[in-house]
Design an enzyme around this catalytic site. Structure first.
Site, short mmCIF file in Angstrom:
data_model
loop_
_atom_site.label_atom_id
_atom_site.label_comp_id
_atom_site.label_asym_id
_atom_site.label_seq_id
_atom_site.Cartn_x
_atom_site.Cartn_y
_atom_site.Cartn_z
N GLY A 170 7.70 51.70 1.93
CA GLY A 170 7.91 50.90 0.74
C GLY A 170 7.05 51.03 -0.24
N ASP B 110 -2.92 38.88 -1.76
CA ASP B 110 -2.08 39.62 -1.11
C ASP B 110 -2.75 40.53 -0.06
OD1 ASP B 110 0.19 38.27 -1.33
OD2 ASP B 110 0.93 39.65 -3.12
N GLY C 140 4.40 39.19 9.82
CA GLY C 140 4.08 38.91 8.31
C GLY C 140 3.46 37.32 8.15
N SER D 192 11.12 30.56 0.05
CA SER D 192 9.74 30.43 0.01
C SER D 192 9.25 28.96 0.98
CB SER D 192 9.30 29.98 -1.32
OG SER D 192 8.08 29.66 -1.30
N LYS E 11 5.50 39.14 -10.13
CA LYS E 11 4.20 39.48 -9.81
C LYS E 11 3.44 40.55 -10.76
CE LYS E 11 4.20 38.50 -4.89
NZ LYS E 11 3.75 38.92 -3.65
N ASN F 53 -0.50 37.79 -7.97
CA ASN F 53 0.09 36.48 -7.09
C ASN F 53 -0.62 35.32 -7.27
OD1 ASN F 53 -2.30 36.99 -5.30
ND2 ASN F 53 -0.97 36.23 -3.51
P1 ATR Z 1 8.02 43.36 -3.27
O1 ATR Z 1 7.22 43.17 -4.57
O2 ATR Z 1 8.33 42.41 -2.46
O3 ATR Z 1 7.64 44.78 -2.81
P2 ATR Z 1 9.73 45.32 -4.64
O4 ATR Z 1 8.98 45.80 -5.74
O5 ATR Z 1 11.16 45.12 -5.30
O6 ATR Z 1 9.44 43.89 -4.06
O7 ATR Z 1 9.80 46.45 -3.71
C1 ATR Z 1 10.84 46.42 -2.62
C2 ATR Z 1 10.56 47.60 -1.75
O8 ATR Z 1 11.72 47.62 -0.75
C3 ATR Z 1 10.97 49.04 -2.29
O9 ATR Z 1 9.92 49.97 -1.67
C4 ATR Z 1 12.53 49.29 -1.99
O10 ATR Z 1 12.74 50.29 -2.07
P3 ATR Z 1 13.17 51.15 -3.39
O11 ATR Z 1 12.03 51.72 -4.14
O12 ATR Z 1 14.01 52.51 -3.15
O13 ATR Z 1 14.10 50.28 -4.02
C5 ATR Z 1 12.39 48.75 -0.82
N1 ATR Z 1 14.04 48.27 -0.26
C6 ATR Z 1 14.49 47.11 -0.64
N2 ATR Z 1 15.73 47.31 -0.02
C7 ATR Z 1 15.98 48.36 0.85
C8 ATR Z 1 16.76 49.17 1.70
N3 ATR Z 1 18.15 48.38 1.73
N4 ATR Z 1 16.40 50.08 2.23
C9 ATR Z 1 15.38 50.78 2.04
N5 ATR Z 1 14.29 50.19 1.19
C10 ATR Z 1 14.71 49.36 0.58
#
Ligand code: ATR
Length: 282
Positions: free
Chosen positions: A127, A102, A245, A15, A66, A87
């Site tokens: 995602g 956010d 970002g 962070s 969150k 958040n």
């Molecule tokens: P945030 O709150 O930051 O969005 P999160 O809820 O943990 O964090 O979501 C992380 C996202 O990154 C998810 O869409 C995750 O995909 P999965 O739902 O399949 O887990 C994606 N993600 C994280 N690591 C990944 C990887 N190595 N390859 C592809 N997608 C990934």
């Protein structure tokens, strides 16, 4: 009396919120401090109770709390409820109320830095986690006409689409597994947003082929460390417009700061502090 602000999460090494908010506190010369609250999951109920004390004006919430924080609050703002994630928490006379800044931070940054107007546009979001929820909601509220969510775990994308459908029943919404991301037509997509952690620390790539997008497509990444992720580097090479970002981080922070203090903070001071802090981390 010095008022306390902070960020609640675990871990918090990544962070840069402390230097970002402290830069504004110093600039404005107000009697506040902004601290890291790196709290383990089992200590969250105790921590939240402590946060009700009147010196604590509010705090940010980050990974992985969150969503779970919502069960510990006394009230949740309408927008945060719809997004399904908080958040920002504000201490309102001993009652803790949750907000989500956010989405608004993302849209403000996107418009300011790329001039992109979401109204009537087609968007691909990669995602389906907390960040995706806020970004998807805000883009749909801003008038996006068609949305595809691509995720490694298809069932999670399906769930998010189902949730969004309740609020935007007339907008075509679709989910796809990341492995099929290059099977959907890219030609009529105006904006691609990566909300996954892939690309953080400069490694990994989601495997999207950028060669057949139209040249006015904007490629956007909510990852800010590194500022130029592998996806943005690839987009730059392909001649596409890019959006990093940093702006979302700064604008969500500015909006949170306003909720806590009533003051519109100088965002450029925050941006400079973030860039400096990121440089020092490397
Ligand atoms: P945030 O709150 O930051 O969005 P999160 O809820 O943990 O964090 O979501 C992380 C996202 O990154 C998810 O869409 C995750 O995909 P999965 O739902 O399949 O887990 C994606 N993600 C994280 N690591 C990944 C990887 N190595 N390859 C592809 N997608 C990934």
């Amino acid at each position: 009396m010095t008022y306390i602000l902070g960020i609640l999460g675990h871990p918090l090494d990544h962070s840069v919120s402390v230097p970002m908010h402290m830069s504004v506190i110093f600039k404005l010369g107000i009697d506040y401090v902004y601290m890291s609250f790196d709290v383990l999951p089992e200590n969250i109920p105790h921590a939240v109770n402590q946060f009700k004390k009147d010196r604590i004006r509010g705090f940010n919430v980050t990974i992985p709390y969150k969503e779970t924080i919502m069960g510990h609050l006394d009230g949740i703002d309408e927008k945060a409820l719809r997004i399904g994630a908080v958040n920002t928490v504000n201490n309102e006379n001993g009652r803790l109320k949750g907000y989500n800044t956010d989405g608004v931070g993302y849209i403000r940054s996107l418009k300011e830095e790329t001039g992109f107007n979401p109204s009537g546009k087609h968007v691909l979001i990669m995602g389906a986690g907390g960040a995706a929820k806020a970004v998807a909601f805000s883009l749909l509220e801003a008038g996006v006409d068609r949305l595809v969510i691509a995720n490694r775990t298809l069932s999670r994308a399906d769930e998010l689409i189902k949730h969004l459908n309740e609020y935007f029943p007339d907008t075509p919404l679709k989910s796809v597994g990341t492995e099929n991301i290059n099977q959907i037509s890219h030609k009529d997509i105006h904006l691609v947003v990566n909300t996954t952690s892939v690309g953080m620390k400069g490694t990994g790539s989601i495997g999207i082929d950028l060669t057949d997008f139209s040249m006015d497509t904007v490629i956007s990444d909510v990852v800010y460390n590194p500022v130029e992720t592998p996806l943005l580097r690839m987009a730059g090479k392909a001649g596409l417009a890019t959006h990093n970002g940093i702006g979302m981080l700064v604008h969500q922070g500015a909006e949170s700061f306003k909720i806590w203090t009533g003051i519109d903070p100088p965002v450029d001071v925050m941006r400079q502090a973030v860039l400096r802090a990121l440089k020092e981390k490397h």
